[in-house]
Design a protein around this motif. Structure first.
Motif, PDB file in Angstrom:
ATOM      1  N   GLN A 177       0.801  -1.224   0.000  1.00 50.12           N
ATOM      2  CA  GLN A 177       0.000   0.000   0.000  1.00 50.12           C
ATOM      3  C   GLN A 177       0.833   1.272   0.000  1.00 50.12           C
ATOM      4  N   SER A 178       2.081   1.191   0.410  1.00 55.23           N
ATOM      5  CA  SER A 178       2.912   2.394   0.513  1.00 55.23           C
ATOM      6  C   SER A 178       3.736   2.667  -0.735  1.00 55.23           C
ATOM      7  N   LYS A 181       3.635   5.758  -3.205  1.00 57.08           N
ATOM      8  CA  LYS A 181       2.825   6.826  -2.611  1.00 57.08           C
ATOM      9  C   LYS A 181       3.588   7.639  -1.578  1.00 57.08           C
ATOM     10  N   ILE A 201      -0.616   0.662  -8.123  1.00 53.90           N
ATOM     11  CA  ILE A 201      -0.009   1.928  -8.567  1.00 53.90           C
ATOM     12  C   ILE A 201      -0.242   2.164 -10.059  1.00 53.90           C
ATOM     13  N   MET A 251       4.794   7.148 -10.845  1.00 58.20           N
ATOM     14  CA  MET A 251       4.360   7.461  -9.484  1.00 58.20           C
ATOM     15  C   MET A 251       5.472   8.142  -8.687  1.00 58.20           C
ATOM     16  N   GLN A 255       5.237  11.801  -6.974  1.00 61.31           N
ATOM     17  CA  GLN A 255       4.885  11.383  -5.614  1.00 61.31           C
ATOM     18  C   GLN A 255       4.533  12.554  -4.688  1.00 61.31           C
ATOM     19  N   ASN A 258       1.235  14.198  -5.834  1.00 62.51           N
ATOM     20  CA  ASN A 258       0.099  13.307  -5.570  1.00 62.51           C
ATOM     21  C   ASN A 258      -0.255  13.270  -4.095  1.00 62.51           C
ATOM     22  N   LEU A 259       0.779  13.234  -3.254  1.00 66.09           N
ATOM     23  CA  LEU A 259       0.546  13.169  -1.811  1.00 66.09           C
ATOM     24  C   LEU A 259      -0.173  14.418  -1.313  1.00 66.09           C
ATOM     25  N   MET A 262      -3.834  14.297  -2.473  1.00 70.72           N
ATOM     26  CA  MET A 262      -4.635  13.383  -1.655  1.00 70.72           C
ATOM     27  C   MET A 262      -4.998  14.029  -0.322  1.00 70.72           C
ATOM     28  N   LEU A 290      -1.639   7.434   5.732  1.00 74.12           N
ATOM     29  CA  LEU A 290      -1.637   7.693   4.306  1.00 74.12           C
ATOM     30  C   LEU A 290      -2.953   8.392   3.959  1.00 74.12           C
ATOM     31  N   HIS A 292      -4.552   8.845   1.303  1.00 71.54           N
ATOM     32  CA  HIS A 292      -5.358   8.195   0.279  1.00 71.54           C
ATOM     33  C   HIS A 292      -6.482   7.346   0.875  1.00 71.54           C
ATOM     34  N   ILE A 354      -5.382   9.160  -7.966  1.00 72.42           N
ATOM     35  CA  ILE A 354      -4.884  10.395  -8.573  1.00 72.42           C
ATOM     36  C   ILE A 354      -5.840  10.983  -9.609  1.00 72.42           C
TER      37      ILE A 354
END
Length: 382
Positions: A177-178, A181, A201, A251, A255, A258-259, A262, A290, A292, A354
């Motif tokens: 999951q990480s 991201k 991803i 990604m 990154q 995107n972070l 989110m 996270l 997301h 995203i």
């Protein structure tokens, strides 16, 4: 359709699709074949191995490709255990792990190995004092996930890695999951092994990878295995690996942006849910989470009811890990957090991607609030 189940799987990116098609037509030969076409495919594979390794500061010879996250977890854990079982009969994991990890440790228990399941605090983080107390002279291996798939909790990897290294315990982490991201550094985390997956991803399904340190002992899980230096049987999915690598590089490049995006969408959703905030329990600690993934429950409503209600409006969410949904079992995270049976039934997960827009979030929040207000005969946003 508004898709908010990205922790389960993501759509393939256009770049990944184009890479997959090109690799399927130009690099179709078996990478173990000795002819020119086989060598051409092998060169592509080696480049992918190097690119993936660079993303978390590993060496290319430490990367082994698999069919996905679950196989990565199962195969690397078994390989590590087989290579080190002479050192002791005790292993450690947590109560919050993915079903594939729990499956492996249950198998060990059935074979007479001592397994300790370390608990977590109210936000889902491992209790470091409990972890240290669990370590014994015969402890050989610990598997602790980086990010939880249901509530997004991020574990303190550097502290965990330092503690396990001090006691000479092999450290594996499920980073499915990480990966892509948030930053992962196997040196800083003092990781001996990790597992990642492509379809989380925006890459294709059926592809994953393992980092396995050259400094740790391991043995093949299957005899007479020649592919992937003995790590895994079967002809490699070269087009899938190439598309996975493309998705991973994309990604990595985006990154930080995107972070931040989110975080903005998460904040917008919670703001829009403010009319019913007194009924909502959002799981986890926002400082160690996270963005997301938003796992929550609403007083008076079951998560399954919320899922079905939103689905009728073309909004896709989930009630927990997709790997356990067919059995309709209570969320692993909710059980690990010692939530009541009723709280577990309320749980549902929104996991953003995203391509989600502010409009997606506004529409989803309106539908959730309306769902709650239906009992009072009050509807908004129509």
């Amino acid at each position: 359709m508004i898709y908010l189940d990205h922790a389960a799987t993501t759509p393939m990116s256009q770049n990944a699709v184009e890479t997959f098609v090109k690799a399927s037509t130009e690099f179709f030969a078996n990478t173990n074949s000795l002819h020119e076409q086989g060598e051409k495919s092998k060169l592509l594979l080696n480049q992918c191995r190097k690119e993936i390794a660079n993303l978390f500061h590993a060496d290319s010879q430490e990367i082994f490709f698999t069919s996905g996250g679950s196989e990565s977890n199962l195969r690397v854990l078994e390989s590590l255990y087989l290579g080190n079982k002479y050192r002791g009969n005790h292993v450690i994991t947590t109560t919050m792990e993915h079903p594939s990890v729990h499956s492996f440790f249950h198998k060990l228990e059935n074979n007479g190995v001592n397994v300790t399941y370390v608990g977590v605090n109210n936000d889902g983080q491992v209790r470091l004092n409990e972890l240290e107390e669990a370590i014994r002279p015969d402890t050989i291996l610990a598997s602790i996930q980086h990010v939880n798939s249901e509530i997004g909790t991020i574990q303190p990897m550097q502290e965990i890695g330092s503690l396990l290294k001090k006691h000479d315990v092999i450290f594996h982490s499920d980073c499915v999951q990480s990966f892509g991201k948030i930053p992962i550094n196997v040196v800083e985390f003092q990781l001996d092994a990790l597992s990642i997956s492509s379809h989380k991803i925006y890459g294709p399904k059926g592809v994953g990878a393992v980092f396995l340190s050259k400094n740790v002992k391991w043995k093949p899980a299957d005899l007479l295995t020649t592919h992937e230096s003995g790590f895994r049987q079967g002809t490699l999915n070269t087009p899938g690996i190439a598309a996975f690598t493309t998705a991973a590089l994309d990604m990595e490049k985006e990154q930080k942006a995107n972070l931040e995006y989110m975080r903005e969408l998460r904040q917008l959703l919670l703001e829009q849910l403010s009319p019913i905030s007194h009924l909502i329990k959002v799981e986890g600690d926002i400082e160690n989470q996270l963005p997301h993934i938003i796992g929550m429950g609403i007083h008076g409503l079951e998560g399954q009811y919320m899922l079905l209600t939103l689905d009728r409006h073309g909004i896709c969410i989930s009630t927990g890990s997709a790997c356990q949904s067919e059995k309709l079992e209570p969320s692993i995270a909710m059980k690990a957090l010692h939530r009541t049976s009723q709280e577990a039934k309320r749980f549902f997960r929104i996991s953003m991607g995203i391509h989600n827009t502010r409009e997606d979030i506004l529409e989803t929040a309106t539908r959730i609030v309306n769902c709650v207000y239906e009992k009072e005969g009050k509807v908004i946003g129509e």
